[in-house]
Design a protein around this motif. Structure first.
Motif, PDB file in Angstrom:
ATOM      1  N   CYS A 356       0.825  -1.212   0.000  1.00  0.00           N
ATOM      2  CA  CYS A 356       0.000   0.000   0.000  1.00  0.00           C
ATOM      3  C   CYS A 356       0.857   1.259   0.000  1.00  0.00           C
ATOM      4  N   LEU A 359       2.121   2.410  -3.473  1.00  0.00           N
ATOM      5  CA  LEU A 359       1.188   2.899  -4.483  1.00  0.00           C
ATOM      6  C   LEU A 359       1.556   4.318  -4.885  1.00  0.00           C
ATOM      7  N   ARG A 360       1.500   4.569  -6.159  1.00  0.00           N
ATOM      8  CA  ARG A 360       1.873   5.881  -6.655  1.00  0.00           C
ATOM      9  C   ARG A 360       0.673   6.614  -7.269  1.00  0.00           C
ATOM     10  N   GLY A 361      -0.516   6.023  -7.163  1.00  0.00           N
ATOM     11  CA  GLY A 361      -1.687   6.644  -7.757  1.00  0.00           C
ATOM     12  C   GLY A 361      -2.042   7.957  -7.073  1.00  0.00           C
ATOM     13  N   ARG A 362      -2.546   8.900  -7.822  1.00  0.00           N
ATOM     14  CA  ARG A 362      -2.932  10.187  -7.258  1.00  0.00           C
ATOM     15  C   ARG A 362      -4.429  10.319  -7.047  1.00  0.00           C
ATOM     16  N   ASN A 363      -5.191   9.385  -7.533  1.00  0.00           N
ATOM     17  CA  ASN A 363      -6.648   9.443  -7.387  1.00  0.00           C
ATOM     18  C   ASN A 363      -7.009   9.068  -5.957  1.00  0.00           C
ATOM     19  N   ARG A 364      -7.457  10.019  -5.184  1.00  0.00           N
ATOM     20  CA  ARG A 364      -7.762   9.771  -3.786  1.00  0.00           C
ATOM     21  C   ARG A 364      -9.044   8.968  -3.599  1.00  0.00           C
ATOM     22  N   ARG A 367      -7.655   5.095  -4.650  1.00  0.00           N
ATOM     23  CA  ARG A 367      -6.572   4.527  -3.843  1.00  0.00           C
ATOM     24  C   ARG A 367      -7.066   3.793  -2.594  1.00  0.00           C
ATOM     25  N   GLU A 371      -6.131  -0.068  -1.842  1.00  0.00           N
ATOM     26  CA  GLU A 371      -5.441  -0.442  -0.605  1.00  0.00           C
ATOM     27  C   GLU A 371      -6.227  -1.493   0.167  1.00  0.00           C
TER      28      GLU A 371
END
Length: 493
Positions: A356, A359-364, A367, A371
């Motif tokens: 977790c 993770l590099r995603g920016r979509n809150r 994500r 997770e």
């Protein structure tokens, strides 16, 4: 690259993990071999002296192994009630009975038994599995005086009988209308029975209400045979018993809801106290099942460790909790609920939390879902070999569907806990809508997965294969801990 120094540095943060392994090995050896207690005590003292004088690590390992062996021997005790003797018993029903058609089954505790020779009553506290004629209509908390015989567990695999003895059951008993001598009404209901009654007031369908009561208060009396079989074949059976997963859901969500408290003066202390109190209140509402109690102890220790944002310190706290509980009752090492709780949390800490964090995603919005899926997948993969070995079932589709079921179970457990906290009549429809939808979703998912032609394989994973899989899992974990990323040097112009 992989570095032994990196692995040793991380293991230095987990001293209790290094203590737990040889101690648990000693308990396992005590189940297969019998040695005189004086020999075990002598080995413990000798290894301790050598470890102290020579600073020898193998001697310290031997001392801890001997300690586990000795503790297991000291905790063995015979059953304090006679088996196979027809006499009078005073029994207290501990929970709501589960209906099995022509009979009901429930956990009960023997308080008194009458010696058929002398006529004297003896006070005991032995736990039994009570099978009763459905015509009795038992209810939780009531006291029965009946004439019956206590018998050992019969039928099923030897592993099941050994498991029930480890859980403290003295045996099984049958009660019918003709054997009943006296019946006393329940006294003031405890927290558990009041929680079951409160959850029953939610406007839900029969199956959804049964699942909510099972996941939130540990009451599985309303789970029918068909639904129980669907959960077993889909690999979702662990959701129907309040365990480390359910306690962990409450633990994680309360931490999430109280994220703002550290902004206040001494707010982090208040948040830690609030989380621990919420966890133990949830366990009390579930009737203090052993698996949930163990999880609550782990969560209590983990709360401080997680505040440091280090999964390795959290793993040390988990090992400390396991060591303390095995020291208290070494028989738990063979209890499926203890092992599943420990393995699930260990899998989450060793793999779920690090994944977790990478993770590099920016979509809150996406994500948290990803997770949650990774956490659920880590727990599922960590427990899958033991589930296959114990229940002779490999839920192939369930491995992938389990994280989805856990997400739905999160809604059920948190909504049910919220309703227990605020059981206002006007709030019932608001809580029932998401909780009922999530419960129906889990039921539908369990039936769908169970109906798949090759969704589950009925096979028994032997002890050798189970041990080999967990050895490989441990090796991969050690390799991951020994990985040290290369340092990158950026040159400026």
């Amino acid at each position: 690259m992989f570095s032994i120094e990196q692995l040793l540095r991380r293991l230095e943060c987990m001293p209790m993990l290094k203590v737990l392994v040889p101690f648990a090995a000693g308990i396992l050896l005590a189940e297969r071999f019998t040695l005189p207690l004086w020999f075990t005590a002598g080995a413990f003292v000798l290894c301790g002296v050598v470890a102290l004088l020579l600073r020898a690590a193998p001697a310290l390992v031997g001392m801890l192994c001997a300690a586990g062996f000795g503790v297991a021997q000291l905790h063995e005790r015979p059953v304090a009630v006679p088996l196979g003797v027809a006499t009078a018993w005073e029994i207290v029903v501990e929970e709501a009975p589960a209906d099995r058609g022509r009979y009901a089954v429930v956990d009960a505790r023997v308080r008194l038994w009458r010696d058929p020779v002398s006529g004297r009553w003896h006070s005991v506290r032995e736990r039994v599995r009570l099978y009763a004629d459905s015509a009795l209509h038992l209810s939780g908390g009531e006291c029965l005086v009946c004439r019956a015989a206590l018998r050992d567990f019969r039928g099923g695999a030897e592993s099941y009988r050994r498991l029930m003895r480890r859980r403290g059951y003295a045996g099984t008993m049958w009660a019918g209308p003709s054997s009943l001598l006296e019946r006393r009404p329940p006294q003031a209901p405890g927290i558990h029975l009041r929680a079951v009654a409160t959850l029953g007031r939610l406007p839900l369908s029969e199956d959804a209400s049964a699942v909510v009561r099972a996941m939130t208060a540990g009451d599985r009396s309303g789970i029918g045979t068909e639904l129980r079989e669907a959960y077993a074949r889909s690999g979702f059976s662990h959701l129907l018993a309040v365990s480390g997963l359910h306690t962990g859901i409450v633990f994680a969500l309360v931490n999430l809801l109280l994220w703002w408290m550290p902004l206040l003066r001494r707010g982090h202390l208040l948040r830690n106290a609030a989380v621990v109190a919420a966890v133990w209140c949830f366990v009390a509402a579930a009737g203090f099942p052993p698996s949930a109690v163990r999880a609550a102890v782990m969560c209590t220790l983990l709360q401080t460790a997680l505040a440091s944002a280090s999964e390795y310190v959290a793993m040390n706290a988990l090992a400390a909790a396991a060591f303390g509980m095995l020291l208290w009752n070494p028989a738990w090492i063979g209890d499926i609920s203890f092992n599943l709780s420990f393995l699930a949390v260990a899998g989450i800490l060793a793999w779920g939390v690090p994944l977790c964090r990478r993770l590099r995603g920016r979509n809150r919005m996406v994500r948290p879902v990803v997770e949650a899926y990774l956490i659920g997948l880590a727990a599922t993969l960590a427990t899958a070999p033991l589930v296959a070995h114990t229940f002779s079932l490999v839920p192939l589709a369930g491995v992938l569907a389990n994280p989805v079921a856990i997400l739905l179970a999160t809604v059920v457990v948190f909504g049910g806990a919220l309703w227990l906290l605020l059981p206002a009549a006007w709030l019932a429809p608001v809580v029932a809508l998401p909780v009922g939808a999530a419960a129906e979703g889990i039921n539908a998912l369990a039936r769908w997965v169970a109906a798949m032609p090759r969704g589950a394989v009925e096979t028994t994973l032997g002890e050798g294969w189970t041990a080999a899989l967990y050895a490989a899992y441990a090796l991969l974990t050690l390799l991951a801990w020994s990985y040290e990323p290369k340092k990158r040097l950026f040159l400026s112009r």
